[in-house]
Scaffold this active site. Sequence first.
Site, PDB file in Angstrom:
ATOM      1  N   THR A 125       1.127  12.841 -11.397  1.00  0.00           N
ATOM      2  CA  THR A 125       0.938  11.364 -11.003  1.00  0.00           C
ATOM      3  C   THR A 125      -0.486  10.563 -11.413  1.00  0.00           C
ATOM      4  OG1 THR A 125       0.369  10.037  -8.957  1.00  0.00           O
ATOM      5  CG2 THR A 125      -0.155  12.498  -8.856  1.00  0.00           C
ATOM      6  N   ASP A 126      -0.312   9.478 -11.575  1.00  0.00           N
ATOM      7  CA  ASP A 126      -1.505   8.629 -12.055  1.00  0.00           C
ATOM      8  C   ASP A 126      -2.774   8.807 -10.938  1.00  0.00           C
ATOM      9  OD1 ASP A 126      -0.232   7.010 -10.040  1.00  0.00           O
ATOM     10  OD2 ASP A 126      -0.086   5.490 -11.443  1.00  0.00           O
ATOM     11  N   GLU A 127      -2.448   9.333  -9.761  1.00  0.00           N
ATOM     12  CA  GLU A 127      -3.263   9.070  -8.505  1.00  0.00           C
ATOM     13  C   GLU A 127      -4.184  10.301  -8.676  1.00  0.00           C
ATOM     14  OE1 GLU A 127      -1.406   8.909  -4.605  1.00  0.00           O
ATOM     15  OE2 GLU A 127       0.379   8.050  -5.295  1.00  0.00           O
ATOM     16  N   TYR A 149      -3.599  14.566  -1.009  1.00  0.00           N
ATOM     17  CA  TYR A 149      -2.221  14.547  -1.898  1.00  0.00           C
ATOM     18  C   TYR A 149      -2.704  14.800  -3.381  1.00  0.00           C
ATOM     19  CZ  TYR A 149       1.100  12.680  -5.297  1.00  0.00           C
ATOM     20  OH  TYR A 149       1.800  12.489  -6.176  1.00  0.00           O
ATOM     21  N   LYS A 153      -2.639  17.524  -6.432  1.00  0.00           N
ATOM     22  CA  LYS A 153      -2.024  17.468  -7.667  1.00  0.00           C
ATOM     23  C   LYS A 153      -2.956  17.567  -8.958  1.00  0.00           C
ATOM     24  CE  LYS A 153       1.794  16.555  -8.828  1.00  0.00           C
ATOM     25  NZ  LYS A 153       2.708  17.828  -9.186  1.00  0.00           N
TER      26      LYS A 153
HETATM   27  P1  TYD Z   1       3.632   4.851  -1.487  1.00  0.00           P
HETATM   28  O1  TYD Z   1       4.969   4.265  -1.589  1.00  0.00           O
HETATM   29  O2  TYD Z   1       3.212   5.739  -0.311  1.00  0.00           O
HETATM   30  O3  TYD Z   1       3.174   5.178  -2.677  1.00  0.00           O
HETATM   31  P2  TYD Z   1       1.497   5.713  -3.252  1.00  0.00           P
HETATM   32  O4  TYD Z   1       0.727   5.590  -2.151  1.00  0.00           O
HETATM   33  O5  TYD Z   1       1.684   7.088  -3.684  1.00  0.00           O
HETATM   34  O6  TYD Z   1       1.279   4.774  -4.299  1.00  0.00           O
HETATM   35  O7  TYD Z   1       2.747   3.294  -1.201  1.00  0.00           O
HETATM   36  C1  TYD Z   1       2.733   2.304  -2.370  1.00  0.00           C
HETATM   37  C2  TYD Z   1       2.091   1.189  -1.726  1.00  0.00           C
HETATM   38  O8  TYD Z   1       2.390   0.677  -0.625  1.00  0.00           O
HETATM   39  C3  TYD Z   1       0.542   1.650  -1.242  1.00  0.00           C
HETATM   40  O9  TYD Z   1      -0.357   0.656  -1.707  1.00  0.00           O
HETATM   41  C4  TYD Z   1       0.517   1.865   0.201  1.00  0.00           C
HETATM   42  C5  TYD Z   1       1.760   0.662   0.432  1.00  0.00           C
HETATM   43  N1  TYD Z   1       2.399   1.108   1.677  1.00  0.00           N
HETATM   44  C6  TYD Z   1       2.533  -0.195   2.759  1.00  0.00           C
HETATM   45  O10 TYD Z   1       1.962  -0.981   2.807  1.00  0.00           O
HETATM   46  N2  TYD Z   1       3.194   0.321   3.914  1.00  0.00           N
HETATM   47  C7  TYD Z   1       3.950   1.438   3.876  1.00  0.00           C
HETATM   48  O11 TYD Z   1       4.589   1.653   5.052  1.00  0.00           O
HETATM   49  C8  TYD Z   1       3.932   2.391   2.908  1.00  0.00           C
HETATM   50  C9  TYD Z   1       4.687   3.664   2.934  1.00  0.00           C
HETATM   51  C10 TYD Z   1       3.210   2.408   1.715  1.00  0.00           C
END
Ligand code: TYD
Length: 332
Positions: A125-127, A149, A153
């Site tokens: 992941t880019d994270e 997380y 990774k």
């Molecule tokens: P997510 O799908 O969990 O992916 P990641 O954090 O790995 O990028 O979240 C995407 C974005 O959406 C992130 O900035 C957090 C936001 N988010 C919300 O605002 N509400 C939510 O319920 C979730 C799951 C994520």
Amino acid sequence: MKILVTGGAGFAASNFIRQTLKKYPDYKVINLDKLTYAGNLNNLKDIEGNANYKFIKGDIADKRMVDKVMRNENIDVIINYAAETHVDRSILDPDAFIRTDVIGTYNLLEAVKEFKIGKYIQISTDEVFGSIKRGKFKEDSSFKPNSPYSASKASGDLLCRSYIKTYDLPIIITHSCNFYGPYQYPEKLIPLFITNLIENKKVPLYGDGKNVREWIYVLDHCRAIDFLLHKGKLGEVYNIGSGVEKKNIEITKLILKELGLGDERIKKVKDRAGHDWRYAVDSTKLRKLGWSAEYDFDDAIRETIRWYQNNDWWWKPIKSGEYLEYYKKQYK
Ligand code: TYD
């Protein structure tokens, strides 16, 4: 070619298996999956009878299990999709992340060494790079993970790097931006919001909703892995991105509009701890090699919304049991 796909019952990997069996009628795919909460054999219901496909229930963190599969099946290539991936779960309970993303990766790398596997692709992941205000992460940007997380990774990816340098193993590491599409577990932003709205619930938007993610349609990601499987240079790292960046609020409004609903369905909730502001990757290296994203974001997200509307048999049973337990903890 015989490919071992780990975590094949998950979202991205199940899409990859489906695409591979269709595109290459002479390839065989072994799916090794622990069937955690996110692993769902319903993701592969349409191909379970395919003669070139075999499912094995097992955990990559269990070295004996990995070695048994390697001894019994004549594997040419390993693609490691198996991972715990949800940031919010890693904040609540990091344990499984260390087990699967670190120990699991280590066991697979040892298997690549011992069983002389021809190619290993690490899906990551880019994270791992952390958050970036402006510009894009390059393949050699430094790792600054901010959640358990992304740290798990990053650790797995560093092990991969060390096995390239120390043992000269045939490994390719990939860092992708966020995926979306059919069969994504409804805890991630896009499927959670779509299914909540279909169920007449509100959508929990974190903070001010201005965090930015780069989004790639899952089938474009599958195409990238297929491309690297055949044309990727061993020992290299590749970023996989679409160039499409969206604020969470933009995605939310797009889904609401598509479903004919208004902003009153947005519920602003407390921000995620350590919430990364923005991710974006520079995928010039992969594009120079000949791959590019093909799916238009607006079309693909509409397609995704339609898929969840037409496939509640898939997600309705998921949104009960363990899922509800998780949400009780998450929003307590
Ligand atoms: P997510 O799908 O969990 O992916 P990641 O954090 O790995 O990028 O979240 C995407 C974005 O959406 C992130 O900035 C957090 C936001 N988010 C919300 O605002 N509400 C939510 O319920 C979730 C799951 C994520």
